[in-house]
Design a protein around this motif. Structure first.
Motif, PDB file in Angstrom:
ATOM      1  N   GLY A 304       0.800  -1.158   0.024  1.00 16.32           N
ATOM      2  CA  GLY A 304       0.087   0.012  -0.076  1.00 16.32           C
ATOM      3  C   GLY A 304       0.944   1.350  -0.132  1.00 16.32           C
ATOM      4  O   GLY A 304       0.690   2.293  -0.808  1.00 16.32           O
ATOM      5  N   PHE A 305       1.978   1.156   0.801  1.00 18.83           N
ATOM      6  CA  PHE A 305       3.009   2.360   0.856  1.00 18.83           C
ATOM      7  C   PHE A 305       3.428   2.616  -0.461  1.00 18.83           C
ATOM      8  O   PHE A 305       3.562   3.717  -1.021  1.00 18.83           O
ATOM      9  N   ASN A 306       3.903   1.546  -0.976  1.00 18.28           N
ATOM     10  CA  ASN A 306       4.528   1.836  -2.447  1.00 18.28           C
ATOM     11  C   ASN A 306       3.585   2.223  -3.526  1.00 18.28           C
ATOM     12  O   ASN A 306       4.075   3.032  -4.578  1.00 18.28           O
ATOM     13  N   LEU A 307       2.541   1.497  -3.572  1.00 19.49           N
ATOM     14  CA  LEU A 307       1.454   2.067  -4.558  1.00 19.49           C
ATOM     15  C   LEU A 307       1.023   3.447  -4.230  1.00 19.49           C
ATOM     16  O   LEU A 307       1.049   4.162  -5.315  1.00 19.49           O
ATOM     17  N   ALA A 308       1.043   3.829  -3.183  1.00 15.51           N
ATOM     18  CA  ALA A 308       0.676   5.484  -2.820  1.00 15.51           C
ATOM     19  C   ALA A 308       1.693   6.287  -3.300  1.00 15.51           C
ATOM     20  O   ALA A 308       1.771   7.417  -3.824  1.00 15.51           O
TER      21      ALA A 308
END
Length: 359
Positions: A304-308
């Motif tokens: 989720g952090f990487n996609l954000a």
């Protein structure tokens, strides 16, 4: 490493393909929901609607190709990191640059396909896409074909001026043509109005006046109505604003040369289209390196952090692209710089992130 290379390449291409297959139908559904009433009201034929959406898929996929590529690489690389596969690979003695190699090989495949499509396939799709929209959705081409204050060099020796011209009616007002030989004015034609006749490709001039410049004195011809032919096409008067998008590379080069000769104010816009076709494959490599460098480390925030982070980078890239593109169209800013500055900025960012990831 060959097994691992093929594993990463297949993951790269498969995830990218799935991303396209997931988002393109969403784009189609959104377009249908917005435009179905207009299509029915304008009585668009079913076969043309089907062809429109075939062109829409190609046009839409090419337009958002960098974002799809970027997010798909972040997605599957983050999954590799979360499953500790990357840690295992690097712990076995494989260097980070060697680990990056299959990503670049896959990016090369995507870049070649994108280059060929951008040069020869997407222009045809763009033509069908835009023509359908202006025929059935935007109710005709008036918005893109009607011009005010036209001043152009249409041949090596002929310059024309029109106060206005409507492509729908094929009619213009206050027409002037000046013919030069060796930079000396030979004759000048003026007319209150000009009308293109599609049946025989002639022009009807009303309030016709022709002044032939002589060595000692001029001769003047006046007629209420005069039919003639000119060494230019009606499309030369008002080319559609999206014309450059519909031409393959060779045709685009000729079109730009012709527009430069005519003094068209849209030359920078056409050059942007040309240079973007060359820069798009390079973008694939830059975004791949950024995506791998960002998502190859296992983080507490997970995928989720990487996609954000990836979505934020994608929006910043689009912002840069639009800002510099508008500067090139509306001012004297170089179209080449407008296309390559975002790539240079993100190229430096890619090298910085890659350096940190290696550490």
């Amino acid at each position: 490493m060959k097994i691992l290379d093929w594993y990463i390449i297949k993951k790269y291409l498969l995830t990218f393909s799935v991303m396209l297959l997931l988002f393109v139908p969403i784009g189609i559904m959104v377009d249908i929901s917005e435009n179905i009433d207009k299509m029915l009201a304008s009585k668009a034929p079913t076969d043309e609607i089907v062809l429109y959406y075939v062109n829409f898929v190609i046009y839409f996929a090419n337009l958002l190709f960098p974002i799809f590529l970027f997010l798909s690489v972040i997605w599957f690389t983050s999954k590799l990191a979360n499953d500790t596969e990357i840690i295992a690979i690097l712990s076995s003695g494989v260097s980070y640059l060697r680990f990056l190699r299959p990503f670049l090989v896959a990016a090369s495949i995507v870049a070649i396909v994108a280059f060929v499509m951008g040069m020869y396939i997407v222009p045809n799709a763009s033509k069908g896409f835009n023509e359908f929209r202006f025929e059935y959705i935007k109710k005709g081409r008036k918005k893109v074909r009607d011009n005010l204050e036209i001043y152009k060099q249409v041949t090596e020796n002929d310059f024309i001026y029109l106060k206005s011209f409507s492509f729908d009616s094929k009619r213009g007002d206050n027409f002037t043509l000046e013919h030069f030989e060796d930079n000396v004015l030979e004759y000048k034609i003026q007319a209150r109005s000009i009308k293109y006749n599609e049946d025989d490709s002639t022009y009807t001039l009303r309030g016709f006046k022709k002044r032939i410049v002589g060595a000692m004195n001029d001769s003047l011809v006046n007629q209420r109505k005069f039919d003639t032919i000119f060494p230019f096409e009606v499309d030369d008067l008002t080319p559609v604003t999206y014309m450059a998008e519909t031409l393959n590379y060779q045709e685009l080069d000729k079109f730009i040369a012709k527009e430069k000769q005519s003094g068209s104010p849209n030359v920078n816009k056409h050059l942007l289209v040309k240079y973007k076709r060359w820069s798009l494959p390079i973008t694939a490599f830059i975004l791949t390196i950024i995506a791998v460098a960002v998502s190859s480390m296992k983080r507490r925030g997970g995928m989720g952090f990487n996609l954000a982070f990836g979505i934020a980078i994608a929006f910043i890239y689009i912002f840069f692209d639009k800002i510099f593109g508008t500067m090139a169209e509306k001012s004297g800013f170089s179209p080449m710089l407008a296309v390559w500055v975002p790539n240079l900025v993100f190229g430096v960012l890619a090298l910085y992130l890659l350096y940190n990831a290696r550490r």
